[in-house]
Motif scaffolding. Structure first.
Motif, PDB file in Angstrom:
ATOM      1  N   PRO A  81       0.766  -1.260   0.000  1.00  0.00           N
ATOM      2  CA  PRO A  81       0.000   0.000   0.000  1.00  0.00           C
ATOM      3  C   PRO A  81       0.794   1.306   0.000  1.00  0.00           C
ATOM      4  CG  PRO A  81      -0.927  -1.525   1.590  1.00  0.00           C
ATOM      5  CD  PRO A  81       0.322  -2.152   1.073  1.00  0.00           C
ATOM      6  N   SER A  82       1.983   1.338   0.585  1.00  0.00           N
ATOM      7  CA  SER A  82       2.707   2.617   0.645  1.00  0.00           C
ATOM      8  C   SER A  82       4.201   2.410   0.438  1.00  0.00           C
ATOM      9  CB  SER A  82       2.470   3.305   1.999  1.00  0.00           C
ATOM     10  OG  SER A  82       3.062   2.553   3.038  1.00  0.00           O
ATOM     11  N   LEU A  83       4.873   3.472   0.040  1.00  0.00           N
ATOM     12  CA  LEU A  83       6.323   3.434  -0.154  1.00  0.00           C
ATOM     13  C   LEU A  83       7.030   3.100   1.150  1.00  0.00           C
ATOM     14  CD1 LEU A  83       8.912   3.991  -1.817  1.00  0.00           C
ATOM     15  CD2 LEU A  83       8.661   6.411  -1.206  1.00  0.00           C
ATOM     16  N   GLU A  84       6.509   3.667   2.251  1.00  0.00           N
ATOM     17  CA  GLU A  84       7.138   3.427   3.563  1.00  0.00           C
ATOM     18  C   GLU A  84       7.099   1.941   3.928  1.00  0.00           C
ATOM     19  OE1 GLU A  84       5.717   7.638   3.413  1.00  0.00           O
ATOM     20  OE2 GLU A  84       4.767   5.703   3.028  1.00  0.00           O
ATOM     21  N   TRP A  85       5.985   1.272   3.609  1.00  0.00           N
ATOM     22  CA  TRP A  85       5.883  -0.154   3.914  1.00  0.00           C
ATOM     23  C   TRP A  85       6.787  -0.985   3.014  1.00  0.00           C
ATOM     24  CZ3 TRP A  85       0.255  -2.003   5.356  1.00  0.00           C
ATOM     25  CH2 TRP A  85      -0.139  -1.368   6.540  1.00  0.00           C
ATOM     26  N   ARG A  86       7.015  -0.515   1.786  1.00  0.00           N
ATOM     27  CA  ARG A  86       7.951  -1.222   0.892  1.00  0.00           C
ATOM     28  C   ARG A  86       9.373  -1.129   1.455  1.00  0.00           C
ATOM     29  NH1 ARG A  86       5.695   2.122  -3.833  1.00  0.00           N
ATOM     30  NH2 ARG A  86       3.526   1.440  -3.718  1.00  0.00           N
ATOM     31  N   ILE A  87       9.754   0.074   1.878  1.00  0.00           N
ATOM     32  CA  ILE A  87      11.091   0.261   2.479  1.00  0.00           C
ATOM     33  C   ILE A  87      11.200  -0.571   3.751  1.00  0.00           C
ATOM     34  CG2 ILE A  87      12.672   1.932   3.522  1.00  0.00           C
ATOM     35  CD1 ILE A  87      11.380   4.064   1.673  1.00  0.00           C
ATOM     36  N   CYS A  88      10.135  -0.543   4.552  1.00  0.00           N
ATOM     37  CA  CYS A  88      10.081  -1.308   5.797  1.00  0.00           C
ATOM     38  C   CYS A  88      10.269  -2.798   5.532  1.00  0.00           C
ATOM     39  CB  CYS A  88       8.740  -1.055   6.498  1.00  0.00           C
ATOM     40  SG  CYS A  88       8.466  -2.041   7.970  1.00  0.00           S
ATOM     41  N   THR A  89       9.638  -3.307   4.478  1.00  0.00           N
ATOM     42  CA  THR A  89       9.743  -4.725   4.117  1.00  0.00           C
ATOM     43  C   THR A  89      11.183  -5.099   3.792  1.00  0.00           C
ATOM     44  OG1 THR A  89       7.481  -4.766   3.252  1.00  0.00           O
ATOM     45  CG2 THR A  89       8.968  -6.494   2.486  1.00  0.00           C
ATOM     46  N   VAL A  90      11.850  -4.273   2.987  1.00  0.00           N
ATOM     47  CA  VAL A  90      13.234  -4.551   2.580  1.00  0.00           C
ATOM     48  C   VAL A  90      14.177  -4.447   3.775  1.00  0.00           C
ATOM     49  CG1 VAL A  90      15.161  -3.740   1.170  1.00  0.00           C
ATOM     50  CG2 VAL A  90      12.865  -3.803   0.204  1.00  0.00           C
ATOM     51  N   VAL A  91      14.070  -3.359   4.517  1.00  0.00           N
ATOM     52  CA  VAL A  91      14.974  -3.107   5.648  1.00  0.00           C
ATOM     53  C   VAL A  91      14.817  -4.177   6.727  1.00  0.00           C
ATOM     54  CG1 VAL A  91      15.392  -1.506   7.551  1.00  0.00           C
ATOM     55  CG2 VAL A  91      15.190  -0.626   5.247  1.00  0.00           C
ATOM     56  N   THR A  92      13.569  -4.481   7.077  1.00  0.00           N
ATOM     57  CA  THR A  92      13.318  -5.486   8.115  1.00  0.00           C
ATOM     58  C   THR A  92      13.735  -6.877   7.649  1.00  0.00           C
ATOM     59  OG1 THR A  92      11.413  -4.172   8.839  1.00  0.00           O
ATOM     60  CG2 THR A  92      11.575  -6.391   9.717  1.00  0.00           C
ATOM     61  N   GLY A  93      13.480  -7.179   6.373  1.00  0.00           N
ATOM     62  CA  GLY A  93      13.874  -8.473   5.824  1.00  0.00           C
ATOM     63  C   GLY A  93      15.383  -8.683   5.857  1.00  0.00           C
ATOM     64  N   VAL A  94      16.150  -7.655   5.502  1.00  0.00           N
ATOM     65  CA  VAL A  94      17.618  -7.738   5.549  1.00  0.00           C
ATOM     66  C   VAL A  94      18.085  -7.913   6.990  1.00  0.00           C
ATOM     67  CG1 VAL A  94      19.768  -6.461   5.158  1.00  0.00           C
ATOM     68  CG2 VAL A  94      17.979  -6.433   3.418  1.00  0.00           C
ATOM     69  N   GLY A  95      17.485  -7.150   7.903  1.00  0.00           N
ATOM     70  CA  GLY A  95      17.833  -7.257   9.319  1.00  0.00           C
ATOM     71  C   GLY A  95      17.581  -8.655   9.866  1.00  0.00           C
ATOM     72  N   CYS A  96      16.433  -9.240   9.530  1.00  0.00           N
ATOM     73  CA  CYS A  96      16.108 -10.602   9.965  1.00  0.00           C
ATOM     74  C   CYS A  96      17.095 -11.608   9.384  1.00  0.00           C
ATOM     75  CB  CYS A  96      14.684 -10.967   9.550  1.00  0.00           C
ATOM     76  SG  CYS A  96      13.400 -10.162  10.518  1.00  0.00           S
ATOM     77  N   GLY A  97      17.468 -11.399   8.128  1.00  0.00           N
ATOM     78  CA  GLY A  97      18.455 -12.273   7.489  1.00  0.00           C
ATOM     79  C   GLY A  97      19.790 -12.250   8.213  1.00  0.00           C
ATOM     80  N   LEU A  98      20.235 -11.062   8.633  1.00  0.00           N
ATOM     81  CA  LEU A  98      21.504 -10.931   9.367  1.00  0.00           C
ATOM     82  C   LEU A  98      21.439 -11.632  10.720  1.00  0.00           C
ATOM     83  CD1 LEU A  98      22.471  -7.199   8.608  1.00  0.00           C
ATOM     84  CD2 LEU A  98      23.503  -9.262   7.652  1.00  0.00           C
ATOM     85  N   LEU A  99      20.328 -11.444  11.444  1.00  0.00           N
ATOM     86  CA  LEU A  99      20.173 -12.101  12.748  1.00  0.00           C
ATOM     87  C   LEU A  99      20.170 -13.617  12.594  1.00  0.00           C
ATOM     88  CD1 LEU A  99      17.552 -10.034  14.814  1.00  0.00           C
ATOM     89  CD2 LEU A  99      20.020  -9.761  14.667  1.00  0.00           C
TER      90      LEU A  99
END
Length: 203
Positions: A81-99
């Protein structure tokens, strides 16, 4: 008597267990579509960053819009729905991958000698800090998307950035954030004492 080779100290074993818990909490929370809870057409609706449960569809037989009560991801990345949620998806996904990467490496350190030294342990802690920071950034970005049309329809047209309206924050948001916070604060500190000092071999 057989003893398993390990490159971790007792503190390192605690670090490994906590790393696995943090990674699991963040990954499960990220994947589950229960970050934001609301209602639409008297049906419960929930959102994640890239998934939602219950959405309106056109029923051609009834010639009316009805709520389809099932969960799924958006058809495309641009469908979020929003650009912010797209950025949130990428950023959070990368963070989860690192953990997850550090947690699995730490788990291997329980079984393999000389895998995790003091230096590697500290580097792993640094990666966990970055991962937690990325997830935390994603959680901070998420409320910026509450002014999207989809969210407003679910929140009685009263939501806005950082204003929930009639909606409420779901358990998955807290789960993701808690995993990230624990990784940043506890795991990063414990990682400094996780690896054994390497033996000095005379040449």
């Amino acid at each position: 008597m057989f003893t398993m080779a390990s490159s971790l100290t007792c503190t390192g074993v605690i670090w490994t267990l906590l790393s696995l818990l943090c990674a699991a909490a963040s990954c499960v929370g990220f994947f589950m579509p229960y970050w934001l809870l609301g209602t639409q057409m008297d049906k419960p609706v929930s959102f994640g960053t890239f998934r939602r449960c219950s959405y309106p569809v056109r029923d051609e037989e009834k010639q009316a819009t009805v709520m389809l009560e099932q969960c799924g991801r958006y058809a495309s990345f641009n469908g979020i729905p929003s650009l912010e949620w797209r950025i949130c998806t990428v950023v959070t996904g990368v963070g989860c991958g690192l953990l997850l990467l550090v947690a699995l490496t730490a788990l291997m350190g329980c079984c393999i000698s000389d895998l995790i030294s003091r230096t590697i342990g500290r580097v792993a802690g640094g990666i966990q800090f970055v991962g937690g920071l990325l997830i935390g950034s994603g959680c901070a970005l998420y409320p910026l998307g509450w002014d999207s049309e989809e969210v407003q329809q679910t929140c009685n047209n009263s939501s806005d950035q950082f204003q929930l309206g009639s909606c409420q924050i779901g358990w998955a948001y807290y789960c993701t954030g808690a995993g990230a916070a624990a990784a940043m604060l506890l795991c990063t500190w414990l990682s400094c004492f996780a690896g054994k000092k390497q033996k000095q071999y005379p040449y």
